[in-house]
Write an enzyme that holds these catalytic residues in place. Structure first.
Site: not given
Ligand code: A3P
Length: 318
Positions: A72, A131, A220, A287
């Site tokens: 995201t 993915h 990340y 988070k």
């Molecule tokens: P956490 O569950 O550890 O908080 P994806 O986007 O691949 O589904 O991954 C989701 C993870 O990215 C979640 O981690 C989410 O909180 C975090 N996330 C979503 N948006 C984000 C952003 N703008 N910056 C940093 N982390 C982000």
């Protein structure tokens, strides 16, 4: 064309019914396809359809990740970098559109169910996400020469993130979520959406070493620790470098702020609604920290995961 694709879906369902299966983290049917696990009600037909019908262009940009690795965030950053000439801060689409709609996923959205969306009509440069593991990418993508940005994350944090995410999904709200011990067992056996995660990362890491001009490979953790320098590197890779004037006017910092989890999670569009009929939009923004695994995994569990990571992906998360 739609008829042809509908026929394909019937064929995919027949193939899927013959694949090895298991109950997943929320009791859903998961199937093993080309060495990776998929949630069948969610992804696999779409993956097969992408493999058969997607026609990549050389100027496409593909954002690739295993789920819960920072998809995201990457989508919002790349979208903001590529579209920065088109919008001012107050009119930016990211303020009113979920990042997953700004950069649609090939198998989960565009090729998910018939009738397939006509992606051939979209203007260049198209930005998509997927993915799909490297070894399952269709030849069309491999030979197109298109640019690929891959983000990965410490598997321990992916495990925790995925556990929380799935516990919030619609079908699982009726069932108690699996314990951390139970998901740890499945995860380390490779049973997670698009898992084994180690093989997913390994495929793209190897490809990025062989073809650095085509692949931008980042963790990340690295993006989080050194966001400014990596957003600039990313823009250069995408052939949209920030000019001196832009840098002087804090264009990079503005993009970083716009795409930060704190900004995105407060927006109405990201607080409500369901994605793919299962996942509340707010579940994508939790988070956003490095090392939340410390609050959930025992030292032994963490060590077991690190052992696999060090063996299969040495040096990547140091
Ligand atoms: P956490 O569950 O550890 O908080 P994806 O986007 O691949 O589904 O991954 C989701 C993870 O990215 C979640 O981690 C989410 O909180 C975090 N996330 C979503 N948006 C984000 C952003 N703008 N910056 C940093 N982390 C982000």
């Amino acid at each position: 064309r739609i008829k042809m694709v509908e026929k394909s879906y019937q064929r995919y369902r027949e193939i899927i019914s013959t694949l090895p299966n298991i109950n997943g983290w929320i009791g859903e049917d998961m199937r093993l396809y080309e060495g990776f696990w998929y949630r069948t009600n969610h992804a696999l037909e779409g993956v097969m359809c992408v493999q058969e019908h997607f026609k990549a262009r050389s100027d496409d940009i593909l954002l690739i990740s295993a789920p819960k690795s920072g998809t995201t965030w990457l989508k919002s950053l790349v979208f903001a970098i590529m579209k920065r000439a088109c919008y001012t801060n107050s009119t930016h689409p990211l303020l009113t559109t979920n990042p997953h709609d700004c950069v649609p996923c090939l198998e989960l959205k565009l090729f998910k169910r018939s009738p397939v969306a006509d992606v051939d009509d979209l203007p260049s440069p198209r930005i998509f996400s997927t993915h799909i593991p490297y070894t399952s990418l269709p030849e069309s993508i491999l030979y197109s020469g298109c640019k690929i940005v891959y983000i990965c994350r410490d598997p321990k944090d992916v495990l925790i993130s995925l556990r929380y995410f799935l516990a919030k999904s619609k079908p699982s709200t009726e069932l108690p979520p699996l314990s951390f011990e139970e998901v740890f067992e499945l995860f380390t056996k490779g049973i997670s959406s698009y898992g084994p995660i180690w093989d997913h990362v390994q495929g793209y890491h190897k490809a990025s070493l062989e073809c650095p001009h085509r692949f931008f490979f980042i963790t990340y953790e690295e993006m989080k620790r050194h966001t400014l320098v990596n957003v600039k590197r990313l823009a250069e890779f995408l052939e949209q470098p920030f000019s001196m004037v832009e840098e002087r006017e804090y264009a990079v910092e503005e993009i970083i702020n716009l795409c930060s989890i704190d900004t995105l999670k407060k927006l109405e569009v990201n607080k409500s609604g369901l994605r793919n009929s299962y996942f509340p939009n707010d579940a994508f923004f939790r988070k956003g920290e490095i090392g939340d695994w410390r609050n959930h995994l025992t030292p032994q569990m963490a060590e077991s995961i690190d052992q696999i990571t060090n063996e299969k992906l040495p040096g990547i998360f140091d």
